[in-house]
Design an enzyme around this catalytic site. Structure first.
Site, PDB file in Angstrom:
ATOM      1  N   LYS A  18      55.176  74.761  40.317  1.00 38.16           N
ATOM      2  CA  LYS A  18      54.707  74.336  38.996  1.00 38.16           C
ATOM      3  C   LYS A  18      55.671  74.813  37.910  1.00 38.16           C
ATOM      4  O   LYS A  18      55.969  74.082  36.962  1.00 38.16           O
ATOM      5  CB  LYS A  18      53.287  74.866  38.743  1.00 38.16           C
ATOM      6  CG  LYS A  18      52.243  74.092  39.547  1.00 38.16           C
ATOM      7  CD  LYS A  18      50.923  74.817  39.709  1.00 38.16           C
ATOM      8  CE  LYS A  18      50.035  74.036  40.705  1.00 38.16           C
ATOM      9  NZ  LYS A  18      48.814  74.732  41.061  1.00 38.16           N
ATOM     10  N   ASP A  27      44.003  72.068  34.353  1.00 38.11           N
ATOM     11  CA  ASP A  27      43.499  71.584  35.640  1.00 38.11           C
ATOM     12  C   ASP A  27      42.369  70.575  35.485  1.00 38.11           C
ATOM     13  O   ASP A  27      41.970  69.942  36.461  1.00 38.11           O
ATOM     14  CB  ASP A  27      42.924  72.764  36.434  1.00 38.11           C
ATOM     15  CG  ASP A  27      43.849  73.223  37.546  1.00 38.11           C
ATOM     16  OD1 ASP A  27      44.679  72.424  38.003  1.00 38.11           O
ATOM     17  OD2 ASP A  27      43.715  74.386  37.953  1.00 38.11           O
ATOM     18  N   GLN A  68      45.137  79.674  39.549  1.00 40.66           N
ATOM     19  CA  GLN A  68      45.378  79.179  40.904  1.00 40.66           C
ATOM     20  C   GLN A  68      44.192  79.507  41.814  1.00 40.66           C
ATOM     21  O   GLN A  68      43.732  80.647  41.866  1.00 40.66           O
ATOM     22  CB  GLN A  68      46.675  79.798  41.450  1.00 40.66           C
ATOM     23  CG  GLN A  68      47.079  79.316  42.839  1.00 40.66           C
ATOM     24  CD  GLN A  68      47.524  77.862  42.868  1.00 40.66           C
ATOM     25  OE1 GLN A  68      47.928  77.294  41.859  1.00 40.66           O
ATOM     26  NE2 GLN A  68      47.433  77.237  44.023  1.00 40.66           N
TER      27      GLN A  68
END
Ligand SMILES: Nc1nc(=O)c2c([nH]1)NC[C@@H]1CN(c3ccc(C(=O)N[C@@H](CCC(=O)O)C(=O)O)cc3)C=[N+]21
Length: 301
Positions: free
Chosen positions: A53, A120, A97
């Site tokens: 990322k 997200d 995460q």
């Protein structure tokens, strides 16, 4: 028949170059988008995704902010990292995460994310907006993997309207949210969500025009499961030991022989994974553009 490839790598590259232009425009206005990541522990998969990322960010001109915490971090430590990113003006969007180590209350952490910085699209407010808006434009972050799947399919010219889509797996990041996107009026698919409590998964699969395999069971979808000409998206990622080399390698949920039956198949790796990452970047650019527009409105008219 051999299926055509839903090329996630090439599609993600095209999206990244579009995003790089929008980032340049923002930077010219004095706004630099910044992606934050919260990584707890050293799980090799998570370490590698988070690293990817940050590399993606560098490619399109997005700044990176990392909060790396030890495996032993407490609930309060993880929440403090979330609070720091919420308060940091250089961070325009961020992710925590998943999965978090055992003992951490994941939902409490996700709920603490500022919904305006939720890269997200997994904050309850943003998932709720997806529930509420069936035809209106969505101006909040979308869950990255579902958004990436829709983008991948549409950019290959496949129309999902009226199609029967069968989803395998009810996980947070894919299964439980993708139906909200696919049943919007601008997409118009019919969605069946199957899971470990489903009586006859094979029967559902055999009727599917489109299969979204997100069960996390390597090789679960076999050619016998797939209707000839179906579109198959391989979302699951498992690390399995290769008996020949003794090394761990990535395996998807779809048996590669399904390519003999399907009309389109997403490779894994090289399919949905790169698209998920591209959609994360898109969410960061979107949120930074919205923040910049809001700042202009407040200061101006
Ligand atoms: N908060 C959160 N958001 C996520 O989006 C999230 C997460 N947690 N936890 C784990 C899953 C998994 N995930 C992947 C992303 C990219 C690839 C990817 O790009 N894979 C490459 C291969 C990468 C390799 O070789 O290691 C590919 O498919 O070509 C895979 C998996 C995001 N997830």
């Amino acid at each position: 028949m051999t299926a055509q490839i839903l090329d996630g790598k090439a599609t993600a590259a095209a999206i990244k170059s579009e995003l790089a232009e929008r980032v340049s425009a923002l930077t010219a206005q004095g706004v630099t988008p910044g992606l934050g990541t919260v990584l707890v522990g050293q799980d090799p998969g998570s370490v590698s995704y988070v690293g990817g990322k940050h590399r993606d960010c560098a490619e399109v001109g997005i700044a990176s902010i990392r909060e790396d915490l030890p495996e032993t971090a407490s609930q309060a430590d993880v929440e403090a990292a979330v609070d720091r990113l919420n308060a940091d003006p250089a961070c325009t969007g961020y992710i925590v995460q998943l999965p978090l180590p055992k003992g951490i209350d994941t939902n409490a952490v996700l709920e603490r994310i500022d919904p305006a910085k939720d890269a997200d699209g997994l904050h309850p407010t943003n998932l709720g907006r997806l529930v509420l808006r069936v035809s209106e434009e969505i101006t909040s972050p979308l869950p990255c993997t579902p958004a990436g799947i829709v983008e991948l399919v549409q950019r290959h010219g496949i129309d999902l309207a009226g199609k029967d889509v069968v989803v395998l797996g009810r996980g947070t990041t894919v299964g439980r949210s993708i139906g909200l996107l696919l049943t919007r009026k601008d997409i118009n698919a019919t969605v069946t969500l199957t899971h470990t409590g489903t009586r006859d998964v094979a029967a559902h699969l055999r009727n599917a025009d489109v299969v979204v395999a997100a069960a996390g069971v390597p090789g679960f979808v076999t050619p016998e499961h797939v209707k000839p000409g179906a579109v198959v998206l391989d979302v699951g990622v498992s690390r399995v030991l290769d008996p020949e080399t003794g090394k761990a390698r990535l395996r998807g949920d779809v048996d590669p022989a399904v390519a003999d039956v399907a009309s389109w198949i997403s490779p894994n790796p090289g399919g949905v994974g790169p698209m998920t990452r591209a959609m994360l970047l898109a969410n960061v650019v979107d949120t930074a553009e919205r923040a910049a527009a809001a700042a202009t409105t407040v200061g101006g008219v």
